[in-house]
Design a protein around this motif. Structure first.
Motif, PDB file in Angstrom:
ATOM      1  N   MET A   1       0.835  -1.205   0.000  1.00 34.33           N
ATOM      2  CA  MET A   1       0.000   0.000   0.000  1.00 34.33           C
ATOM      3  C   MET A   1       0.870   1.256   0.000  1.00 34.33           C
ATOM      4  O   MET A   1       0.566   2.238  -0.650  1.00 34.33           O
ATOM      5  CB  MET A   1      -0.924   0.006   1.221  1.00 34.33           C
ATOM      6  N   PHE A   2       1.968   1.208   0.767  1.00 37.29           N
ATOM      7  CA  PHE A   2       2.845   2.374   0.850  1.00 37.29           C
ATOM      8  C   PHE A   2       4.188   1.993   0.260  1.00 37.29           C
ATOM      9  O   PHE A   2       4.864   1.097   0.754  1.00 37.29           O
ATOM     10  CB  PHE A   2       3.003   2.803   2.310  1.00 37.29           C
ATOM     11  N   SER A   3       4.575   2.641  -0.832  1.00 35.96           N
ATOM     12  CA  SER A   3       5.779   2.267  -1.566  1.00 35.96           C
ATOM     13  C   SER A   3       6.854   3.335  -1.435  1.00 35.96           C
ATOM     14  O   SER A   3       6.642   4.402  -0.851  1.00 35.96           O
ATOM     15  CB  SER A   3       5.435   2.057  -3.038  1.00 35.96           C
ATOM     16  N   VAL A   4       8.006   3.024  -2.035  1.00 35.00           N
ATOM     17  CA  VAL A   4       9.108   3.983  -2.064  1.00 35.00           C
ATOM     18  C   VAL A   4       8.694   5.233  -2.833  1.00 35.00           C
ATOM     19  O   VAL A   4       9.072   6.357  -2.478  1.00 35.00           O
ATOM     20  CB  VAL A   4      10.355   3.335  -2.703  1.00 35.00           C
ATOM     21  N   ASN A   5       7.899   5.045  -3.889  1.00 34.26           N
ATOM     22  CA  ASN A   5       7.418   6.193  -4.659  1.00 34.26           C
ATOM     23  C   ASN A   5       6.565   7.120  -3.803  1.00 34.26           C
ATOM     24  O   ASN A   5       6.639   8.343  -3.924  1.00 34.26           O
ATOM     25  CB  ASN A   5       6.610   5.722  -5.872  1.00 34.26           C
ATOM     26  N   HIS A   6       5.742   6.535  -2.944  1.00 33.02           N
ATOM     27  CA  HIS A   6       4.905   7.353  -2.066  1.00 33.02           C
ATOM     28  C   HIS A   6       5.774   8.170  -1.107  1.00 33.02           C
ATOM     29  O   HIS A   6       5.521   9.356  -0.877  1.00 33.02           O
ATOM     30  CB  HIS A   6       3.947   6.464  -1.269  1.00 33.02           C
ATOM     31  N   LEU A   7       6.792   7.525  -0.559  1.00 36.10           N
ATOM     32  CA  LEU A   7       7.708   8.226   0.338  1.00 36.10           C
ATOM     33  C   LEU A   7       8.453   9.323  -0.411  1.00 36.10           C
ATOM     34  O   LEU A   7       8.630  10.438   0.105  1.00 36.10           O
ATOM     35  CB  LEU A   7       8.693   7.236   0.953  1.00 36.10           C
ATOM     36  N   SER A   8       8.868   9.018  -1.636  1.00 38.92           N
ATOM     37  CA  SER A   8       9.577  10.009  -2.452  1.00 38.92           C
ATOM     38  C   SER A   8       8.679  11.197  -2.779  1.00 38.92           C
ATOM     39  O   SER A   8       9.137  12.340  -2.836  1.00 38.92           O
ATOM     40  CB  SER A   8      10.071   9.363  -3.752  1.00 38.92           C
ATOM     41  N   LEU A   9       7.401  10.920  -3.002  1.00 40.05           N
ATOM     42  CA  LEU A   9       6.438  11.995  -3.254  1.00 40.05           C
ATOM     43  C   LEU A   9       6.370  12.939  -2.063  1.00 40.05           C
ATOM     44  O   LEU A   9       6.410  14.170  -2.218  1.00 40.05           O
ATOM     45  CB  LEU A   9       5.059  11.397  -3.538  1.00 40.05           C
ATOM     46  N   MET A  10       6.282  12.391  -0.875  1.00 38.70           N
ATOM     47  CA  MET A  10       6.189  13.215   0.328  1.00 38.70           C
ATOM     48  C   MET A  10       7.468  14.022   0.545  1.00 38.70           C
ATOM     49  O   MET A  10       7.422  15.191   0.941  1.00 38.70           O
ATOM     50  CB  MET A  10       5.883  12.327   1.533  1.00 38.70           C
ATOM     51  N   ILE A  11       8.598  13.401   0.262  1.00 38.42           N
ATOM     52  CA  ILE A  11       9.876  14.116   0.391  1.00 38.42           C
ATOM     53  C   ILE A  11       9.933  15.273  -0.604  1.00 38.42           C
ATOM     54  O   ILE A  11      10.359  16.386  -0.263  1.00 38.42           O
ATOM     55  CB  ILE A  11      11.057  13.152   0.168  1.00 38.42           C
ATOM     56  N   ALA A  12       9.484  15.023  -1.838  1.00 34.69           N
ATOM     57  CA  ALA A  12       9.504  16.067  -2.866  1.00 34.69           C
ATOM     58  C   ALA A  12       8.606  17.241  -2.480  1.00 34.69           C
ATOM     59  O   ALA A  12       8.970  18.405  -2.673  1.00 34.69           O
ATOM     60  CB  ALA A  12       9.070  15.484  -4.211  1.00 34.69           C
ATOM     61  N   VAL A  13       7.437  16.937  -1.925  1.00 30.72           N
ATOM     62  CA  VAL A  13       6.519  17.999  -1.500  1.00 30.72           C
ATOM     63  C   VAL A  13       7.154  18.844  -0.398  1.00 30.72           C
ATOM     64  O   VAL A  13       7.100  20.080  -0.422  1.00 30.72           O
ATOM     65  CB  VAL A  13       5.186  17.400  -1.017  1.00 30.72           C
ATOM     66  N   ALA A  14       7.785  18.172   0.565  1.00 31.74           N
ATOM     67  CA  ALA A  14       8.460  18.900   1.642  1.00 31.74           C
ATOM     68  C   ALA A  14       9.595  19.759   1.080  1.00 31.74           C
ATOM     69  O   ALA A  14       9.770  20.920   1.483  1.00 31.74           O
ATOM     70  CB  ALA A  14       8.995  17.915   2.677  1.00 31.74           C
ATOM     71  N   GLN A  15      10.342  19.209   0.144  1.00 33.49           N
ATOM     72  CA  GLN A  15      11.446  19.957  -0.464  1.00 33.49           C
ATOM     73  C   GLN A  15      10.951  21.224  -1.154  1.00 33.49           C
ATOM     74  O   GLN A  15      11.601  22.274  -1.088  1.00 33.49           O
ATOM     75  CB  GLN A  15      12.179  19.076  -1.485  1.00 33.49           C
ATOM     76  N   ILE A  16       9.804  21.119  -1.821  1.00 34.83           N
ATOM     77  CA  ILE A  16       9.251  22.275  -2.535  1.00 34.83           C
ATOM     78  C   ILE A  16       8.936  23.408  -1.561  1.00 34.83           C
ATOM     79  O   ILE A  16       9.273  24.573  -1.803  1.00 34.83           O
ATOM     80  CB  ILE A  16       7.988  21.865  -3.319  1.00 34.83           C
ATOM     81  N   TYR A  17       8.310  23.073  -0.452  1.00 36.96           N
ATOM     82  CA  TYR A  17       7.953  24.110   0.513  1.00 36.96           C
ATOM     83  C   TYR A  17       9.184  24.689   1.196  1.00 36.96           C
ATOM     84  O   TYR A  17       9.242  25.885   1.492  1.00 36.96           O
ATOM     85  CB  TYR A  17       6.960  23.558   1.537  1.00 36.96           C
ATOM     86  N   TRP A  18      10.168  23.860   1.436  1.00 39.07           N
ATOM     87  CA  TRP A  18      11.412  24.371   2.013  1.00 39.07           C
ATOM     88  C   TRP A  18      12.128  25.300   1.032  1.00 39.07           C
ATOM     89  O   TRP A  18      12.691  26.315   1.430  1.00 39.07           O
ATOM     90  CB  TRP A  18      12.323  23.204   2.407  1.00 39.07           C
ATOM     91  N   LEU A  19      12.085  24.950  -0.255  1.00 37.99           N
ATOM     92  CA  LEU A  19      12.702  25.813  -1.262  1.00 37.99           C
ATOM     93  C   LEU A  19      11.969  27.150  -1.352  1.00 37.99           C
ATOM     94  O   LEU A  19      12.599  28.204  -1.485  1.00 37.99           O
ATOM     95  CB  LEU A  19      12.697  25.117  -2.627  1.00 37.99           C
ATOM     96  N   SER A  20      10.646  27.111  -1.275  1.00 36.12           N
ATOM     97  CA  SER A  20       9.866  28.349  -1.288  1.00 36.12           C
ATOM     98  C   SER A  20      10.279  29.253  -0.130  1.00 36.12           C
ATOM     99  O   SER A  20      10.448  30.468  -0.294  1.00 36.12           O
ATOM    100  CB  SER A  20       8.370  28.037  -1.187  1.00 36.12           C
ATOM    101  N   SER A  21      10.440  28.648   1.031  1.00 35.12           N
ATOM    102  CA  SER A  21      10.831  29.420   2.214  1.00 35.12           C
ATOM    103  C   SER A  21      12.244  29.969   2.071  1.00 35.12           C
ATOM    104  O   SER A  21      12.515  31.116   2.438  1.00 35.12           O
ATOM    105  CB  SER A  21      10.738  28.541   3.467  1.00 35.12           C
ATOM    106  N   GLN A  22      13.144  29.150   1.530  1.00 35.70           N
ATOM    107  CA  GLN A  22      14.521  29.606   1.332  1.00 35.70           C
ATOM    108  C   GLN A  22      14.559  30.791   0.374  1.00 35.70           C
ATOM    109  O   GLN A  22      15.254  31.787   0.616  1.00 35.70           O
ATOM    110  CB  GLN A  22      15.387  28.471   0.788  1.00 35.70           C
ATOM    111  N   TRP A  23      13.810  30.688  -0.705  1.00 38.05           N
ATOM    112  CA  TRP A  23      13.758  31.758  -1.709  1.00 38.05           C
ATOM    113  C   TRP A  23      13.275  33.058  -1.074  1.00 38.05           C
ATOM    114  O   TRP A  23      13.811  34.140  -1.336  1.00 38.05           O
ATOM    115  CB  TRP A  23      12.838  31.326  -2.848  1.00 38.05           C
ATOM    116  N   ALA A  24      12.274  32.950  -0.211  1.00 39.43           N
ATOM    117  CA  ALA A  24      11.748  34.142   0.456  1.00 39.43           C
ATOM    118  C   ALA A  24      12.750  34.693   1.466  1.00 39.43           C
ATOM    119  O   ALA A  24      12.948  35.910   1.561  1.00 39.43           O
ATOM    120  CB  ALA A  24      10.426  33.808   1.143  1.00 39.43           C
ATOM    121  N   LYS A  25      13.398  33.800   2.218  1.00 39.88           N
ATOM    122  CA  LYS A  25      14.328  34.233   3.264  1.00 39.88           C
ATOM    123  C   LYS A  25      15.565  34.924   2.693  1.00 39.88           C
ATOM    124  O   LYS A  25      16.157  35.787   3.347  1.00 39.88           O
ATOM    125  CB  LYS A  25      14.767  33.032   4.107  1.00 39.88           C
ATOM    126  N   THR A  26      15.967  34.554   1.487  1.00 47.95           N
ATOM    127  CA  THR A  26      17.150  35.183   0.892  1.00 47.95           C
ATOM    128  C   THR A  26      16.895  36.636   0.498  1.00 47.95           C
ATOM    129  O   THR A  26      17.839  37.393   0.266  1.00 47.95           O
ATOM    130  CB  THR A  26      17.597  34.424  -0.375  1.00 47.95           C
TER     131      THR A  26
END
Length: 257
Positions: A1-26
């Motif tokens: 039910m829960f695969s490596v792809n699912h975990l990778s999806l969640m990591i990618a989503v987190a990365q996107i929001y962290w990048l958004s925050s980094q872009w704003a903080k700079t």
């Protein structure tokens, strides 16, 4: 039910929001705002600002770009409702295909489509949304010029530099599978993760952030709520796709009862 792809999806989503925050903080996001406002007409600025900022989804992003749109109307000649509509409309013109939107990543996971397939379908919709926004909203806004606040040369260079995180991520995610087709078979979210990591590094070299700022970025609580929501959606999808031992889809049996 829960695969490596699912975990990778969640990591990618987190990365996107962290990048958004980094872009704003700079501070590069604010520099981009100043650049656009100082070089373009109010009509163009009011549309382009939310559109550019809309490439990187930020929680409450429409509220963030609203005062920026309002600042383009220094004389207060534009109806506030119209400004709100334009802000919301143009901020979301990319959500049909942009891989930086968690919803698009989730749709790719559920449907099995590649980013190129999604872009092929979504880009015409984005162009249609931009055209509709111009026809129904922007034409009602005066097209007067703003006073120049910055040097007139090098606008394109500055614009590309300030939007480099977006260009790096989308560029790498689009190009990498073309030159390395097997990479998406190994993990379909690896290209976007690599692109985001490269954007992290580029921004950190260009505009270094302190360790305390990084802790603040990684410690945002809103991202955990979003990841939980995505997890629940994936559980629901797995339930929908589940089959009984005889091969009958579970939802078919439920619907017949």
């Amino acid at each position: 039910m829960f695969s490596v792809n699912h975990l990778s999806l969640m990591i990618a989503v987190a990365q996107i929001y962290w990048l958004s925050s980094q872009w704003a903080k700079t501070g590069m996001m604010q520099e981009l705002v100043v650049l656009i406002q100082s070089r373009l007409s109010p009509r163009a600025s009011i549309a382009i600002l939310p559109a550019v900022l809309g490439f990187l989804p930020v929680p409450g992003g429409a509220l963030f770009s609203a005062p920026l749109v309002d600042s383009c109307d220094r004389e207060g000649r534009i109806d506030p409702t119209l400004k709100s509509v334009v802000n919301y409309w143009f901020r979301h013109v990319w959500e049909f295909w942009c891989p930086l939107y968690p919803g698009i990543l989730l749709a790719m996971e559920i449907t099995g489509l590649t980013i190129l397939q999604v872009m092929l379908v979504g880009l015409p919709l984005s162009f249609s949304a931009i055209l509709a926004g111009y026809l129904f909203f922007l034409r009602e806004i005066p097209g007067g010029k703003l006073p120049t606040q910055s040097p007139t040369n090098g606008f394109l260079k500055q614009f590309l530099l300030l939007t480099s995180p977006i260009i790096i991520v989308i560029g790498i995610q689009t190009v990498l599978p073309i030159f390395f087709p097997g990479i998406t078979e190994f993990n379909k979210y690896l290209p976007i993760s690599i692109g985001i990591i490269m954007a992290y590094l580029f921004l950190q070299i260009l505009k270094p952030l302190t360790l305390a700022t990084w802790r603040e970025i990684f410690g945002q609580k809103k991202i955990f709520s979003l990841l939980l929501l995505i997890s629940m959606i994936m559980v629901y999808v797995a339930f929908i796709e589940a089959k009984l031992p005889n091969g009958t889809p579970l939802v078919t049996m439920i619907s017949e009862e």
